[in-house]
Write a protein that holds these residues in place. Sequence first.
Motif, mmCIF file in Angstrom:
data_model
loop_
_atom_site.group_PDB
_atom_site.id
_atom_site.type_symbol
_atom_site.label_atom_id
_atom_site.label_comp_id
_atom_site.label_asym_id
_atom_site.label_seq_id
_atom_site.Cartn_x
_atom_site.Cartn_y
_atom_site.Cartn_z
ATOM 1 N N ASP A 1 0.822 -1.198 0.000
ATOM 2 C CA ASP A 1 0.000 0.000 0.000
ATOM 3 C C ASP A 1 0.860 1.253 0.000
ATOM 4 O O ASP A 1 2.040 1.227 0.341
ATOM 5 C CB ASP A 1 -0.935 0.009 1.205
ATOM 6 C CG ASP A 1 -2.321 0.493 0.830
ATOM 7 O OD1 ASP A 1 -2.443 1.184 -0.196
ATOM 8 O OD2 ASP A 1 -3.273 0.190 1.558
ATOM 9 N N ASN B 1 -6.023 -6.011 -3.918
ATOM 10 C CA ASN B 1 -5.195 -4.852 -3.577
ATOM 11 C C ASN B 1 -4.747 -4.051 -4.791
ATOM 12 O O ASN B 1 -3.627 -3.594 -4.867
ATOM 13 C CB ASN B 1 -3.957 -5.267 -2.747
ATOM 14 C CG ASN B 1 -3.299 -4.043 -2.107
ATOM 15 O OD1 ASN B 1 -3.968 -3.231 -1.502
ATOM 16 N ND2 ASN B 1 -2.001 -3.919 -2.256
ATOM 17 N N SER C 1 -7.447 -0.026 -2.900
ATOM 18 C CA SER C 1 -6.659 0.631 -1.868
ATOM 19 C C SER C 1 -7.215 2.021 -1.569
ATOM 20 O O SER C 1 -7.354 2.415 -0.401
ATOM 21 C CB SER C 1 -5.202 0.725 -2.311
ATOM 22 O OG SER C 1 -4.436 1.482 -1.401
ATOM 23 N N GLN D 1 -8.813 3.215 2.076
ATOM 24 C CA GLN D 1 -8.198 4.294 2.854
ATOM 25 C C GLN D 1 -9.154 5.458 3.111
ATOM 26 O O GLN D 1 -8.962 6.220 4.050
ATOM 27 C CB GLN D 1 -6.943 4.797 2.120
ATOM 28 C CG GLN D 1 -5.802 3.785 2.145
ATOM 29 C CD GLN D 1 -4.616 4.252 1.320
ATOM 30 O OE1 GLN D 1 -4.771 4.705 0.187
ATOM 31 N NE2 GLN D 1 -3.425 4.152 1.879
#
Length: 375
Positions: A43, A183, A188, A192
Amino acid sequence: MALATGSQTLVDESDINRYDPEYRAWLREAVRKVQADGNRSADTHLLTIPLPADWGIDLYLKDESTHPTGSLKHRLARSLFLYALCNGWLRPGRPVIEASSGSTAVSEAYFAKLIGVPFIAVMARSTVKSKVELIEFHGGTCHLVDDPCEVYEVSARLAEETGGHYMDQFTYAERATDWRGNNNIAESIFRQLEQERFPEPSWIVATAGTGGTSATLARYVHYTQRATGICVADPENSAFLEGWRTLDRNITSDKGSRIEGIGRQRVEPSFVPHAVDRMMRVPDAASVATIHLLQRLLGRRCGASTGTGVWASFHVIAEMLARGEKGSVVTLLCDPGERYLDKYYSDTWLTEQGIDPEPYTQRLERFLQTGDLSA
């Protein structure tokens, strides 16, 4: 299978077995190494760009420069290597060849070294020296061509001559990444944003080099049933915008993009125009003016492709303000500006190219005070 021979019928008992235990052991280890890199660098940070509080709009910058090879292309290279390995296209000792404007080649050189195969980057001679040095640092070699349009043909020829594999990011970028999840960059971003005040952004603004990132973002948004719009910002001399507008994949440009990493002279196979909601042409001078503003706001340098995306994001935000809308916008920090000190941060280079950022610098200053980005 039965084969007829004259009056006789013969049974074909041939058994073609290509299973190679030594190769399969190498393949398992190569895939493990590439996946382990993903676990280590899975990430990247989501930064905020400060805007006036009373606007009620948040602007985020997905910082892809923190990958081990320093750019958004690290994700693409990892996906391309996994795709090629699992398709059986890569073999021990045989080179990987890629046509690249620089950053993808840096990342692919890293993964080639990781699994122990040679790497050759075919790039335009105008590519900044720092990218050539990074490719060589990771064990790759560079094959420079005078005409950027030659990179495809030369890469294919080198693969044939060496018995290697032409990775061809411009064809396989949109299919090598699992856009449903695993991912990818879209998953991602939304993860977030879960605790932010506007967790579903009004817009995500991307730029296009292969078209793979915009395809991943758009497909994920549609797959997860979100209302987020996908905008692609395109620099001068790029064929993508006109190809999107007309849906004509044969559109070409007679000049190459001056914004490294994005903009192409043809509509690349990985660009998926129907999935994109909006495109915007961004002047090169606006991209340069924006990265100088970002240096002041963030205390760090960014590449000009980041400036292209942020300028377009400011346009989107100005429109939201005019309509009285609140919400969030996300764009990408593609790579660090230190790679371009002799280019976008050089007054000499800008003068040689006839690029004057000053009018756009003034518009940016007015935008931050009033929300108006018009000329």
